[in-house]
Design a protein around this motif. Structure first.
Motif, PDB file in Angstrom:
ATOM      1  N   UNK A 115     -21.822 -24.235 -13.639  1.00  0.00           N
ATOM      2  CA  UNK A 115     -21.239 -25.378 -13.261  1.00  0.00           C
ATOM      3  C   UNK A 115     -21.941 -25.577 -11.846  1.00  0.00           C
ATOM      4  N   UNK A 116     -22.325 -26.916 -11.402  1.00  0.00           N
ATOM      5  CA  UNK A 116     -22.789 -27.217 -10.068  1.00  0.00           C
ATOM      6  C   UNK A 116     -22.031 -26.632  -8.863  1.00  0.00           C
ATOM      7  N   UNK A 117     -22.987 -26.000  -7.989  1.00  0.00           N
ATOM      8  CA  UNK A 117     -22.432 -25.518  -6.697  1.00  0.00           C
ATOM      9  C   UNK A 117     -22.719 -26.603  -5.592  1.00  0.00           C
ATOM     10  N   UNK A 118     -21.645 -27.178  -4.658  1.00  0.00           N
ATOM     11  CA  UNK A 118     -22.086 -28.160  -4.024  1.00  0.00           C
ATOM     12  C   UNK A 118     -22.139 -27.695  -2.604  1.00  0.00           C
ATOM     13  N   UNK A 119     -22.738 -28.412  -1.779  1.00  0.00           N
ATOM     14  CA  UNK A 119     -22.811 -28.266  -0.162  1.00  0.00           C
ATOM     15  C   UNK A 119     -21.619 -28.813   0.481  1.00  0.00           C
ATOM     16  N   UNK A 120     -21.368 -28.474   1.725  1.00  0.00           N
ATOM     17  CA  UNK A 120     -20.224 -28.932   2.348  1.00  0.00           C
ATOM     18  C   UNK A 120     -20.033 -30.601   2.330  1.00  0.00           C
ATOM     19  N   UNK A 121     -21.300 -30.932   2.481  1.00  0.00           N
ATOM     20  CA  UNK A 121     -21.320 -32.405   2.709  1.00  0.00           C
ATOM     21  C   UNK A 121     -21.539 -33.280   1.290  1.00  0.00           C
TER      22      UNK A 121
ATOM     23  N   UNK B 237     -29.962 -38.746  -0.756  1.00  0.00           N
ATOM     24  CA  UNK B 237     -30.331 -38.951   0.664  1.00  0.00           C
ATOM     25  C   UNK B 237     -29.126 -39.733   1.432  1.00  0.00           C
ATOM     26  N   UNK B 238     -28.275 -40.220   0.881  1.00  0.00           N
ATOM     27  CA  UNK B 238     -26.794 -40.554   1.565  1.00  0.00           C
ATOM     28  C   UNK B 238     -25.818 -40.437   0.357  1.00  0.00           C
ATOM     29  N   UNK B 239     -24.680 -40.164   0.818  1.00  0.00           N
ATOM     30  CA  UNK B 239     -23.429 -40.164  -0.101  1.00  0.00           C
ATOM     31  C   UNK B 239     -23.488 -38.790  -0.709  1.00  0.00           C
ATOM     32  N   UNK B 240     -22.788 -38.666  -1.971  1.00  0.00           N
ATOM     33  CA  UNK B 240     -22.715 -37.336  -2.408  1.00  0.00           C
ATOM     34  C   UNK B 240     -23.139 -37.377  -3.690  1.00  0.00           C
ATOM     35  N   UNK B 241     -23.745 -36.041  -4.482  1.00  0.00           N
ATOM     36  CA  UNK B 241     -24.243 -35.988  -5.778  1.00  0.00           C
ATOM     37  C   UNK B 241     -23.055 -36.332  -6.588  1.00  0.00           C
ATOM     38  N   UNK B 242     -21.944 -36.066  -6.342  1.00  0.00           N
ATOM     39  CA  UNK B 242     -20.619 -36.339  -7.181  1.00  0.00           C
ATOM     40  C   UNK B 242     -20.579 -37.814  -7.480  1.00  0.00           C
ATOM     41  N   UNK B 243     -21.127 -38.576  -6.610  1.00  0.00           N
ATOM     42  CA  UNK B 243     -21.074 -40.126  -6.809  1.00  0.00           C
ATOM     43  C   UNK B 243     -21.971 -40.619  -7.953  1.00  0.00           C
TER      44      UNK B 243
END
Length: 716
Positions: A114-120, A85-91
């Motif tokens: 490997x994970x594909x990550x959105x712009x945000x 909901x806030x921040x990034x998945x990579x956190x």
């Protein structure tokens, strides 16, 4: 002077009389068959699946080329979608890494990307590949997925499953509640109609036994043939509806014979001989309509028709044997436990409301015909905006894991995300006969596709392992259920790709789930006229033999086409226009599933013919006895008015009870069939049929003499 011997009773009369004389043995036999059918069903291991093969289609050719060149590319796979909901998945790297490791260790998993990550950075997904079809892993495999993704959840990452993982995480449809509601509603209608508990329970119990046997037989057949997942629900829905109706027609006439003073065993024989023949003709009509689906050449649709046919045939057999046995067993005790003072059966006499209504229609037939036709035409208006498509995860209930994954992917930005990410096309280019270099072909494709309206992005075409193919992913700007995506598919297939490859010797094919669904839709659309033609011709020929008239079959065919068109129109308004979204638990308007119109035409036409046959058989019976057209129509309405009304109420209740199914296709078929029954039992039977019968007069029974001599002699 010697008396000529009495004519030998018909086979149906003898069958009914035998069942009435030996009711215990007949009932015990059916119960034994029921038990054997269920044992056999569990023993063979029924197989159900929704895979559709379109051999020779461009989508199928592209898929075959890709599989031969790079088998791993065609492996079953699905997406595990991650969101915060806030921040990034990579956190939350620790939880993410542990989840990816656990996914790789799952049984039957061959690769985890490997994970594909959105712009945000708030959304990501990994593609999980398997060595087996996901449907074969079973719903229980969901627990393994949940265990594997637990570290991500514990780290504060939300997880949902998308793509082909739907075949695992979607729980098998449980329509037990709908079936219970339908049966309960049918019991209430039967109690009100018959006025006694015994008379109400007989059609219900015999229909349930027939449907049970039919489901067992379908399960046994499914051990050899793979039926669609909706096949058992569809067969139950149709089998229950027609099973109760067939029994209702028989018991109604049986009670009338008892009221007229006929002894029970004789009454059973006469009932089976006359009403049983109508049941037989009606069942054959429905079966022919359903089996005609095989003519479309699409195995999945043909087998859906086969499953429904099995249910209809078995319930008809139960009506012709089990119901006579039950009537013979109960006899005059049919009204022992009454809920109304005076039992009723077919008619209240020559001066009842039905005869009075017939006389009103006879005085103004054009007015009634015009009003009925106008109403049906208005209902059919939305049909002209019919748009066929494939129902995807975007139509799943809000909050479900598949819908959540769908929305996360659609709402995020970046490569691999956006509305079109849920319905991308795989472009396969065959370089076997290419005259230029692969790089030149790739450049031309990239330029042409990037300039095509409706394309959000195109991945650079990459060569396959053996160098024979170029493979690219084309992402539309809109979702897979959008009409714009349909238009893009047509543009890519017909113009953009062929023009880009013109003069290169290479051939391009769009494949993948979305392309396959659209190709399937186009195939269904092309072959629908063939199905319609087969059903119309078969029904016309059958009714011509039965009623010995060319006019009555022609009217029946036209009126049933009108009923089907009106039913389609209402279906479009409810689902495609979104008029019934909240009522049916839908979150948004959706196109009509591509094969629903074909299925509906066969089923609606067959079921509508049932009521036509029961009504017209009684009109014909009176006509041949009196040659008084007005009296024949009035008597036909009177003798069938109560029973057809009750039958329509029961079938409508049964069909509507299945609109609560979680499967959208089942919702569509259930509502469409319920609407068709209502229209057929009211507008067609009460307005259009009698008004046309009065307008045509004696011409209703016209049959050329030469044809009369050629046709076999059988009547209903």
């Amino acid at each position: 002077m010697s008396l000529s011997p009495a004519p030998r009773p018909s086979a149906l009369h003898r069958t009914g009389a035998f069942c009435a004389r030996h009711p215990v043995w007949v009932i015990a036999g059916w119960l034994l068959v029921l038990a054997a059918a269920f044992v056999g069903r569990h023993a063979v291991g029924a197989s159900y699946g929704d895979e559709v093969g379109l051999p020779g289609s461009r989508a199928a050719v592209g898929a075959d080329l890709l599989e031969r060149s790079d088998p791993a590319a065609g492996a079953p796979n699905g997406k595990v979608v991650l969101h915060v909901g806030s921040g990034k998945v990579s956190d939350h790297d620790t939880g993410l890494g542990a989840t990816l490791g656990r996914l790789r260790d799952l049984p039957h998993v061959t690769a985890v990307s490997d994970p594909v990550t959105s712009s945000d950075g708030a959304t990501a997904y990994t593609t999980v590949s398997f060595d087996e079809k996901l449907k074969s892993l079973g719903h229980a495999y969901t627990d393994r997925l949940d265990e594997a993704t637990a570290p991500a959840r514990d780290a504060g990452i939300d997880v949902a499953y998308g793509g082909d993982l739907r075949d695992i995480v979607r729980a098998p449809a449980d329509d037990a509640v709908g079936e219970a509601v339908g049966v309960s509603a049918a019991l209430v209608v039967l109690l009100l109609a018959f006025g006694s508990v015994a008379a109400a329970l007989m059609p219900l119990i015999t229909a349930l036994i027939g449907v049970g046997v039919g489901m067992g037989v379908i399960g046994i057949v499914a051990g050899t043939l793979t039926f669609a997942t909706a096949a058992p629900t569809l067969a139950t829905m149709i089998g229950l509806g027609v099973g109760i109706d067939y029994a209702l027609f028989l018991i109604t006439r049986f009670r009338q014979h008892l009221i007229d003073g006929v002894d029970p065993q004789t009454a059973v024989g006469r009932t089976t001989a006359v009403s049983g023949k109508a049941v037989l003709v009606a069942a054959v009509t429905v079966a022919v309509a359903l089996l005609s689906l095989y003519a479309c050449g699409l195995t999945m649709i043909g087998r859906l028709g086969l499953a429904a046919t099995i249910a209809v045939v078995v319930t008809a057999a139960a009506a012709l044997t089990l119901v006579p046995a039950a009537m013979g067993l109960v006899g005059r005790r049919v009204d022992l436990i009454r809920v109304r003072r005076r039992p009723v059966a077919e008619s209240a006499g020559d001066h009842d409301g039905w005869h009075r209504y017939a006389r009103v229609v006879a005085r103004r037939p054009w007015t009634f015909f015009a009003a009925g036709f106008l109403l049906m035409a208005l209902c059919a208006v939305p049909l002209f905006s019919l748009r066929l498509g494939h129902i995807d995860d975007g139509a799943d209930p809000v909050g479900s894991t598949t819908r959540t994954a769908y929305d996360w992917l659609a709402d995020a930005d970046g490569p691999g995300f956006g509305p079109g990410a849920n319905g991308s096309f795989t472009l396969v280019v065959d370089l076997t006969r290419a005259t230029g270099s692969a790089d030149r072909v790739a450049d031309r494709l990239t330029d042409a596709l990037a300039a095509t309206d409706g394309v959000a992005r195109v991945t650079p075409p990459r060569p396959s392992r053996d160098g024979r193919l170029l493979v690219a992913t084309v992402v539309p700007t809109t979702g897979p259920q959008s009409a714009d995506t349909d238009a893009l598919f047509a543009t890519l297939t017909d113009t953009a790709v062929p023009e880009a490859l013109k003069g290169t010797g290479a051939s391009g094919y769009l494949t993948g789930t979305t392309a396959g669904g659209l190709a399937f839709r186009d195939t269904v659309t092309e072959r629908l006229p063939l199905i319609i033609g087969i059903v119309l011709v078969a029904a016309f020929l059958l009714l011509t033999v039965v009623f010995r008239s060319l006019v009555i079959p022609l009217k029946a065919v036209v009126l049933n086409l009108l009923t089907t068109g009106a039913s389609y129109g209402i279906l479009v308004a409810v689902f495609q226009w979104g008029w019934g979204d909240s009522l049916l638990g839908m979150s948004e308007p959706v196109p009509i599933e591509s094969y629903v119109p074909m299925m509906m035409f066969a089923i609606v036409f067959g079921l509508s013919m049932d009521y036509e046959i029961f009504l017209l058989s009684r009109i014909a019976e009176e006509w041949h006895a009196t040659h008084d057209n007005e009296r024949a129509v009035g008597t036909g309405l009177a003798l069938t008015g109560r029973v057809i009304t009750c039958a329509a109420l029961i079938m409508t209740a049964v069909f509507l009870s299945f609109t609560g199914s979680p499967t959208v296709v089942v919702k569509m078929l259930a509502l469409g069939l319920a609407v068709s029954v209502v229209l057929d039992a009211t507008v067609v039977r009460l307005v259009l049929v009698p008004s046309l019968m009065f307008l045509m007069g004696r011409a209703n029974w016209w049959l050329p003499r030469r044809l009369d001599r050629v046709l076999p002699h059988t009547t209903v």
